[in-house]
Scaffold this motif. Sequence first.
Motif, PDB file in Angstrom:
ATOM      1  N   ASN A 299       0.837  -1.204   0.000  1.00 29.99           N
ATOM      2  CA  ASN A 299       0.000   0.000   0.000  1.00 29.99           C
ATOM      3  C   ASN A 299       0.873   1.256   0.000  1.00 29.99           C
ATOM      4  OD1 ASN A 299      -2.073   1.856   0.244  1.00 29.99           O
ATOM      5  ND2 ASN A 299      -2.369   1.498   2.427  1.00 29.99           N
TER       6      ASN A 299
ATOM      7  N   LYS B 163     -10.942   1.467   1.876  1.00 29.58           N
ATOM      8  CA  LYS B 163      -9.791   1.089   1.047  1.00 29.58           C
ATOM      9  C   LYS B 163      -9.589   2.098  -0.077  1.00 29.58           C
ATOM     10  CE  LYS B 163     -12.254  -2.426  -1.730  1.00 29.58           C
ATOM     11  NZ  LYS B 163     -13.511  -2.466  -0.951  1.00 29.58           N
TER      12      LYS B 163
ATOM     13  N   TYR C 141      -7.632  -0.464   7.056  1.00 28.43           N
ATOM     14  CA  TYR C 141      -6.804  -0.071   5.922  1.00 28.43           C
ATOM     15  C   TYR C 141      -5.888   1.057   6.378  1.00 28.43           C
ATOM     16  CZ  TYR C 141     -10.466  -2.668   3.525  1.00 28.43           C
ATOM     17  OH  TYR C 141     -11.350  -3.647   3.144  1.00 28.43           O
TER      18      TYR C 141
END
Length: 620
Positions: free
Chosen positions: A47, A58, A470
């Motif tokens: 990420n 997300k 996330y």
Amino acid sequence: MKNLKVFLLLPILGLSIGSCQNHVKSKRENEAHKKVVYQVFTRLFGNRNTTNKPWGTKEENGVGKFNDFTDKALEEIKDLGVTHIWYTGVPHHALVGDYTKYGISMDDPDVVKGRAGSPYAVKDYYNVDPDMAVDPSQRMSEFESLIARTHKHDMKVIIDIVPNHVARSYQSVDFPDRNFGATDDTTVVFDVNNNFYYIPNSHFEVPTPLNGYKPLGGENAPLLDGKFEEHPAKWTGNGSRSAKPHFYDWYETVKVNYGIDPEGKKHFPLLPAGADTLDYRQHFEFWKDKTVPSSWVKFRDIALFWIDKGVDGFRYDMAEMVPVEFWSYMNASIKMKNPDAFIMAEVYQPKLYRDYILKGKMDYLYDKVALYDTLKHIMQGTSSAHNIAAVMEETEDIETHMLHFLENHDEQRIASPEFAGDAKKGIPAMIVSATLGTSPTMIYFGQEVGEPANENAGFGTHSRTSIFDYVGVPNHQRWMNDGKFDGGKLTPEEKSLRAFYKKLLNFTIHSSALMGHYEDLTRFNDALGAKYSKQLFAHTRWSDKEQLLILSNFSDQALQKVKIHIPLSIISDWGVKTGNLKMVDQLGHQMEVKLYVDKLDAYVVADVPAWDGLILSLVK
């Protein structure tokens, strides 16, 4: 207590104290190297998003993909000194997101922790987390490609299996006939072939939130109404028998029934006397003609499914909550399929260690309660480094099975204020962790660049990198450098720390001494009246080919001209006669150290930097 005069005679007699009387020699001394496990939280690794909004989606905070583990990324992990990658959080777990067009049911936020969900609330063991796929309809093939890439870079693949509990919403898309609970008799609390325990004539109730908690931070979302339909209610994953579990119970999961009734009686065959002396083939033969509970068969089939996919091993969550007889059955079946499978597990009760290793056929257990906790206290300044020797003695007979670590997804980051507040304080502890025994070493991604886990991701608190939401991992992202995986954005301090880990881990996987003998030198020197810091730990490792003296300084002060005596019995084993021999540091410190040996004594004099250590190798 022996008097000091006796201790002073020991060098002359060529003897040492404590465990020195019986040198620890690994049964695996002839193996090529130690193993190094790199635990990576898979959905966070790639990420690049740096937003880090609490409870972010997300789309807002980003999510890593299987494809982010490029050849370059895997090459860099391999070059760090890694032999095995534990891809944490791969099996499809409950999460807050809409994948209904792929045939996946929606999960209720009332029984999901965080937005991305706990990786230990598995919803479908026969598929993988759709979040991590570029194309969710091809999520399994994308993970299979990752397995192949990892193998191409000469590393093994480990994934999680969580036999104690599953998500409340468990539902396999591709194998509905293998669903847990599908054929259970829900009118009774217990049946040997039920997969779950039930609370008949009751409805599950969502726990009462505490401390102002609101799912998704208070956001409105589909299905979020403070209710979850489950009738009859099931026991919760941590064993709660209430239809309305406590907020701190594992309420997002349900406990799996392994054939132990509510009174604790076992409804399955017991292992024969002497099972701890039998190998996995003999355990497999024992179970071949036995009838076992349904849950045993289902989890065995799950493990073999993943072995067939090319997975090389498993990490078992909370293994001690599942009977050791099941592990004998499960692990023997795995080893018959792949004798080299890497099997590690969480067991936090030392009194159970030997049963789970010898009877349950575990390869490795977390060395948390002994070594990890001791090292943490030393790093925090509340304990003496001299306590390390006693820890080693406690598990001397099983040390080759005790996996060493300083960070993982459950523990605080070293650099967090709640732990040590500075990643450099992990250096001497890491030297000890990686060199004390013959067992594998494990590090957690981001540890090698000093990740402090300062982010407020949503569910839970900082100091641990979130496994529920996330989030980006800032120090790791600087190493990742927008997918170049070259450390281009690291600070000088972070580059230096990673260079240390790289030197240390690569040394360990090629050292024959670390698969050979071990001896604590700290108490031996104490007995001689040596005057040095209680925050220094000294030990030696050696084989026929390599001899090491290892010094670890857990102090913020450099230790000058520390004199370390080595028993003459060990010097004899090293094949050294009298004279002055050179020792070279394997961690890159530019210093010359001499080993002085005569008929009465052997010793080195060295300077040990603050929060650092030396691995001195004898040059013959």
